[in-house]
Design a protein around this motif. Structure first.
Motif, PDB file in Angstrom:
ATOM      1  N   UNK A   1      61.190  38.953  28.965  1.00  0.00           N
ATOM      2  CA  UNK A   1      62.589  38.831  29.516  1.00  0.00           C
ATOM      3  C   UNK A   1      62.818  37.379  29.536  1.00  0.00           C
ATOM      4  N   UNK A   2      63.772  36.776  29.055  1.00  0.00           N
ATOM      5  CA  UNK A   2      64.288  35.506  29.178  1.00  0.00           C
ATOM      6  C   UNK A   2      65.437  35.215  30.031  1.00  0.00           C
ATOM      7  N   UNK A   3      65.360  34.624  31.363  1.00  0.00           N
ATOM      8  CA  UNK A   3      66.425  34.735  32.357  1.00  0.00           C
ATOM      9  C   UNK A   3      67.145  33.439  32.484  1.00  0.00           C
TER      10      UNK A   3
ATOM     11  N   UNK B   1      59.861  35.914  32.120  1.00  0.00           N
ATOM     12  CA  UNK B   1      59.243  36.798  32.861  1.00  0.00           C
ATOM     13  C   UNK B   1      58.493  38.126  32.119  1.00  0.00           C
ATOM     14  N   UNK B   2      57.350  38.576  32.260  1.00  0.00           N
ATOM     15  CA  UNK B   2      56.532  39.379  31.320  1.00  0.00           C
ATOM     16  C   UNK B   2      57.235  40.754  31.217  1.00  0.00           C
ATOM     17  N   UNK B   3      57.234  41.350  30.104  1.00  0.00           N
ATOM     18  CA  UNK B   3      57.846  42.650  29.767  1.00  0.00           C
ATOM     19  C   UNK B   3      57.106  43.756  30.478  1.00  0.00           C
TER      20      UNK B   3
ATOM     21  N   UNK C   1      62.142  40.859  40.038  1.00  0.00           N
ATOM     22  CA  UNK C   1      62.370  39.370  40.202  1.00  0.00           C
ATOM     23  C   UNK C   1      63.437  39.273  41.072  1.00  0.00           C
ATOM     24  N   UNK C   2      64.140  40.338  41.556  1.00  0.00           N
ATOM     25  CA  UNK C   2      65.309  39.958  42.520  1.00  0.00           C
ATOM     26  C   UNK C   2      64.778  39.496  43.591  1.00  0.00           C
TER      27      UNK C   2
ATOM     28  N   UNK D   1      54.519  30.907  32.169  1.00  0.00           N
ATOM     29  CA  UNK D   1      54.741  29.607  32.640  1.00  0.00           C
ATOM     30  C   UNK D   1      54.747  28.608  31.818  1.00  0.00           C
ATOM     31  N   UNK D   2      53.880  28.676  30.871  1.00  0.00           N
ATOM     32  CA  UNK D   2      53.694  27.629  29.631  1.00  0.00           C
ATOM     33  C   UNK D   2      55.072  27.441  28.788  1.00  0.00           C
TER      34      UNK D   2
END
Length: 271
Positions: free
Chosen positions: A49-51, A62-64, A71-72, A134-135
């Motif tokens: 997920x690209x937020x 964020x990992x799928x 994440x909320x 994170x990377x």
């Protein structure tokens, strides 16, 4: 039910520096998904997920393997300055050129909020899944971040780690179908006397063990500290006693009420 339990704790057991106005705000604030929506610009589904947030030029990954809805809670805690889990309370704000040690970085949202003003951020995250994200999140900040893919405690060696748990559960007991990862003392990781001015920690109940392995780092640097204390394994009074035994001049205050016990959510330390 959660709000009623905290109201009961506040009235009958312990206020933990929560004023009546603080309590009223908590009891009437929107649900976390409503709060989170205010800060998210869009979410794209790719390999992760690209937020994209309104406040930042770079996306957060964020990992799928975990629901994006999880994440909320992190967003609410990170952006809402009145949230009891908010790290930058009075006396523990992140100032310009801070050298930050973020223990239990997870998705890395807290560092994202301070990356522009920080001089350097050391991140510690035992999850390989979150480490990989994170990377990607900090690919454009390689000169300002150092990311360690280890657990931290009061010894150097190996430890069991449940990669499938969003809470990042670690255990000294050997478990089937659970990965073994490296565990180090903070004092080992920073054995070359690297400077630290701000220490943030949220490691799911391993905070006290981490602190025991960070004695010389804390004594040497006397950083501001914002640390979670509500997890089952933690005793807030013992955490206060331990840190002030390292540096007696530390001032501190507790903040927040946890829904399952009347423990404070956070303790903030400063000189």
């Amino acid at each position: 039910m959660r709000r009623l339990k905290i109201l009961f704790f506040w009235i009958f057991i312990n206020k933990n520096n929560i004023t009546f106005n603080d309590l009223l705000y908590f009891l009437t604030k929107p649900k976390i998904n409503t709060i989170a929506k205010k800060y998210i610009e869009k979410v794209e589904t790719k390999n992760e997920f690209e937020v994209k947030f309104h406040s930042f030029s770079s996306p957060l990954f964020w990992p799928k393997s975990f629901s994006i809805d999880r994440l909320d809670q992190v967003i609410a805690e990170t952006f809402d300055v009145k949230d009891w889990h908010y790290y930058q309370k009075e006396h523990t704000t992140v100032d310009n050129n801070e050298i930050i040690l973020d223990i239990g970085t997870a998705e890395g949202l807290f560092p994202m909020t301070v990356i522009e003003k920080a001089k350097h951020i050391y991140m510690i995250e035992p999850s390989q899944t979150f480490y990989d994200c994170l990377n990607k999140t900090y690919a454009n900040f390689k000169d300002k971040v150092t990311i360690f893919n280890v657990a931290v405690g009061n010894e150097d060696g190996e430890i069991s780690f449940d990669e499938n748990s969003l809470e990042g559960m670690i255990s000294y007991e050997t478990q089937e179908n659970v990965n073994k990862i490296n565990i180090n003392k903070i004092d080992t990781i920073f054995k070359n006397n690297e400077k630290i001015t701000y220490l943030k920690a949220d490691i799911e109940g391993f905070e006290q063990e981490m602190l025991k392995g960070a004695e010389w780092t804390i004594k040497r640097n006397k950083p501001k500290i914002a640390i979670t204390t509500y997890h089952t394994q933690n005793d807030p009074a013992e955490i206060i006693s331990l840190i002030t035994s390292f540096v007696p001049e530390y001032k501190y205050y507790v903040k927040g009420i946890y829904e399952k016990t009347p423990k404070p959510v956070m303790i903030h330390f400063w000189i």
